[in-house]
Design a protein around this motif. Structure first.
Motif, PDB file in Angstrom:
ATOM      1  N   UNK A   7      37.936  37.743  52.563  1.00 19.89           N
ATOM      2  CA  UNK A   7      39.362  37.672  52.913  1.00 19.89           C
ATOM      3  C   UNK A   7      39.862  39.103  53.013  1.00 19.89           C
ATOM      4  N   UNK A   8      40.453  39.443  54.144  1.00 20.04           N
ATOM      5  CA  UNK A   8      40.862  40.829  54.378  1.00 20.04           C
ATOM      6  C   UNK A   8      42.309  41.118  54.034  1.00 20.04           C
ATOM      7  N   UNK A   9      43.062  40.102  53.669  1.00 19.90           N
ATOM      8  CA  UNK A   9      44.463  40.291  53.296  1.00 19.90           C
ATOM      9  C   UNK A   9      44.815  39.240  52.241  1.00 19.90           C
ATOM     10  N   UNK A  10      44.329  39.445  51.033  1.00 16.75           N
ATOM     11  CA  UNK A  10      44.437  38.472  49.946  1.00 16.75           C
ATOM     12  C   UNK A  10      45.465  38.961  48.928  1.00 16.75           C
ATOM     13  N   UNK A  11      46.411  38.108  48.582  1.00 18.10           N
ATOM     14  CA  UNK A  11      47.402  38.481  47.565  1.00 18.10           C
ATOM     15  C   UNK A  11      47.307  37.590  46.328  1.00 18.10           C
ATOM     16  N   UNK A  12      46.314  36.720  46.283  1.00 22.25           N
ATOM     17  CA  UNK A  12      46.177  35.783  45.169  1.00 22.25           C
ATOM     18  C   UNK A  12      45.180  36.229  44.114  1.00 22.25           C
ATOM     19  N   UNK A  13      44.260  37.103  44.450  1.00 24.29           N
ATOM     20  CA  UNK A  13      43.140  37.420  43.565  1.00 24.29           C
ATOM     21  C   UNK A  13      43.151  38.861  43.073  1.00 24.29           C
ATOM     22  N   UNK A  14      44.298  39.265  42.547  1.00 24.48           N
ATOM     23  CA  UNK A  14      44.449  40.608  42.013  1.00 24.48           C
ATOM     24  C   UNK A  14      45.760  41.214  42.457  1.00 24.48           C
ATOM     25  N   UNK A  15      46.047  42.353  41.903  1.00 23.73           N
ATOM     26  CA  UNK A  15      47.323  43.015  42.123  1.00 23.73           C
ATOM     27  C   UNK A  15      47.434  43.613  43.520  1.00 23.73           C
ATOM     28  N   UNK A  16      48.542  43.336  44.185  1.00 23.27           N
ATOM     29  CA  UNK A  16      48.793  43.885  45.512  1.00 23.27           C
ATOM     30  C   UNK A  16      47.993  43.186  46.594  1.00 23.27           C
ATOM     31  N   UNK A  66      42.966  47.344  46.914  1.00 21.79           N
ATOM     32  CA  UNK A  66      41.592  47.407  46.449  1.00 21.79           C
ATOM     33  C   UNK A  66      40.778  46.187  46.809  1.00 21.79           C
ATOM     34  N   UNK A  67      39.646  46.065  46.112  1.00 24.84           N
ATOM     35  CA  UNK A  67      38.653  45.021  46.350  1.00 24.84           C
ATOM     36  C   UNK A  67      38.624  44.071  45.167  1.00 24.84           C
ATOM     37  N   UNK A  68      38.532  42.777  45.456  1.00 22.12           N
ATOM     38  CA  UNK A  68      38.295  41.764  44.424  1.00 22.12           C
ATOM     39  C   UNK A  68      36.976  41.079  44.740  1.00 22.12           C
ATOM     40  N   UNK A  69      36.152  40.889  43.710  1.00 28.60           N
ATOM     41  CA  UNK A  69      34.855  40.233  43.865  1.00 28.60           C
ATOM     42  C   UNK A  69      34.890  38.952  43.048  1.00 28.60           C
ATOM     43  N   UNK A 100      38.572  44.678  41.199  1.00 25.56           N
ATOM     44  CA  UNK A 100      38.721  43.539  40.293  1.00 25.56           C
ATOM     45  C   UNK A 100      37.489  42.655  40.439  1.00 25.56           C
ATOM     46  N   UNK A 101      37.134  41.977  39.347  1.00 26.09           N
ATOM     47  CA  UNK A 101      36.021  41.041  39.390  1.00 26.09           C
ATOM     48  C   UNK A 101      36.366  39.811  38.557  1.00 26.09           C
ATOM     49  N   UNK A 102      36.006  38.660  39.071  1.00 24.75           N
ATOM     50  CA  UNK A 102      36.202  37.391  38.371  1.00 24.75           C
ATOM     51  C   UNK A 102      34.845  36.880  37.920  1.00 24.75           C
ATOM     52  N   UNK A 103      34.747  36.497  36.642  1.00 21.80           N
ATOM     53  CA  UNK A 103      33.486  36.010  36.102  1.00 21.80           C
ATOM     54  C   UNK A 103      33.720  34.885  35.103  1.00 21.80           C
ATOM     55  N   UNK A 104      32.786  33.966  35.045  1.00 24.21           N
ATOM     56  CA  UNK A 104      32.828  32.924  34.022  1.00 24.21           C
ATOM     57  C   UNK A 104      32.267  33.412  32.698  1.00 24.21           C
ATOM     58  N   UNK A 128      32.151  50.294  36.861  1.00 23.52           N
ATOM     59  CA  UNK A 128      32.754  50.436  38.187  1.00 23.52           C
ATOM     60  C   UNK A 128      34.020  49.593  38.360  1.00 23.52           C
ATOM     61  N   UNK A 129      34.270  48.692  37.408  1.00 26.77           N
ATOM     62  CA  UNK A 129      35.401  47.772  37.516  1.00 26.77           C
ATOM     63  C   UNK A 129      36.649  48.329  36.849  1.00 26.77           C
ATOM     64  N   UNK A 130      37.785  47.953  37.380  1.00 24.83           N
ATOM     65  CA  UNK A 130      39.064  48.292  36.766  1.00 24.83           C
ATOM     66  C   UNK A 130      39.594  47.111  35.961  1.00 24.83           C
ATOM     67  N   UNK A 131      39.551  45.928  36.561  1.00 30.53           N
ATOM     68  CA  UNK A 131      40.044  44.722  35.901  1.00 30.53           C
ATOM     69  C   UNK A 131      38.987  43.632  36.006  1.00 30.53           C
ATOM     70  N   UNK A 132      38.787  42.937  34.888  1.00 28.68           N
ATOM     71  CA  UNK A 132      37.871  41.808  34.842  1.00 28.68           C
ATOM     72  C   UNK A 132      38.665  40.588  34.394  1.00 28.68           C
ATOM     73  N   UNK A 133      38.584  39.528  35.182  1.00 29.76           N
ATOM     74  CA  UNK A 133      39.149  38.245  34.773  1.00 29.76           C
ATOM     75  C   UNK A 133      37.954  37.460  34.261  1.00 29.76           C
ATOM     76  N   UNK A 134      37.925  37.205  32.945  1.00 33.77           N
ATOM     77  CA  UNK A 134      36.730  36.579  32.373  1.00 33.77           C
ATOM     78  C   UNK A 134      37.019  35.189  31.835  1.00 33.77           C
ATOM     79  N   UNK A 135      35.933  34.446  31.648  1.00 31.98           N
ATOM     80  CA  UNK A 135      36.014  33.098  31.100  1.00 31.98           C
ATOM     81  C   UNK A 135      35.878  32.045  32.181  1.00 31.98           C
ATOM     82  N   UNK A 136      35.191  30.997  31.842  1.00 29.36           N
ATOM     83  CA  UNK A 136      35.009  29.886  32.777  1.00 29.36           C
ATOM     84  C   UNK A 136      36.345  29.218  33.067  1.00 29.36           C
ATOM     85  N   UNK A 137      36.466  28.652  34.247  1.00 26.47           N
ATOM     86  CA  UNK A 137      37.629  27.840  34.558  1.00 26.47           C
ATOM     87  C   UNK A 137      37.510  26.543  33.763  1.00 26.47           C
TER      88      UNK A 137
END
Length: 180
Positions: A7-16, A66-69, A100-104, A128-137
């Motif tokens: 996604x090249x213009x995402x506002x849901x998965x991290x800041x900005x 930035x980039x969200x993974x 940013x990175x999202x992980x379970x 290399x990460x600035x923010x990590x969203x951790x924990x399983x959904x």
């Protein structure tokens, strides 16, 4: 490594405004996952040099923060091994943009300690990460009012601060949202 979407213009998965990469492969299989197709390591397209360049170009505009993974699961060892060299390129080319990175996986219990997620590049990837969203959904803890996460058990972690102090440091937003 394979990926399901960029996604090249995402506002849901991290800041900005962000560019988001959804990698393929996940062994968590969380009930109610919003991206179940990416559980399959063979789902989507091959992550190539051309893919890297496409993402790096998409990160170029000044308005992109930035980039969200996401995934799938970026911290599956086979994904980490491909992501680390790519994330280095992102940091070299765009040192002012965040990753940013999202992980379970849990930062302090599974990524920083021995677990099935840890491999020879895990510490490098975390650095290399600035923010990590951790924990399983967790479907039973789903809350659509939460900032940048799907369930209340998930944490927003300031990775650099956490690594410096040796304990989990909560991330605080830097962009004023107009909500007081």
């Amino acid at each position: 490594m394979r990926y399901g979407e960029i996604k090249k213009c995402d506002i849901a998965n991290g800041e900005g405004v962000r560019v988001s990469l959804f990698v393929s492969g996940c062994t968590h299989h969380c009930k109610g996952c919003f991206n179940e197709a990416t559980w399959d390591f063979d789902y989507g397209k091959e992550f190539t040099q051309e893919t890297e360049e496409e993402i790096l170009k998409a990160l170029e505009p000044e308005y992109v923060n930035g980039l969200s993974v996401l995934g799938g699961e970026p911290f599956e060892p086979q994904n980490q091994r491909v992501l680390v060299p790519f994330l280095k390129k992102v940091k070299e080319r765009y040192p002012g943009k965040t990753i940013w990175c999202y992980t379970g996986y849990l930062f302090d219990r599974e990524l920083c300690k021995k677990s099935r997620a840890r491999c020879e590049v895990t510490d490098e990837m975390l650095a290399l990460l600035d923010v990590l969203v951790d924990g399983r959904f967790v479907e039973e803890k789903k809350n659509i009012m939460l900032l940048f996460r799907g369930s209340s058990n998930q944490r927003l972690i300031d990775v650099k601060k956490s690594l410096e102090q040796g304990s989990v440091a909560e991330w605080n937003p830097t962009i004023k949202r107009g909500i007081d």
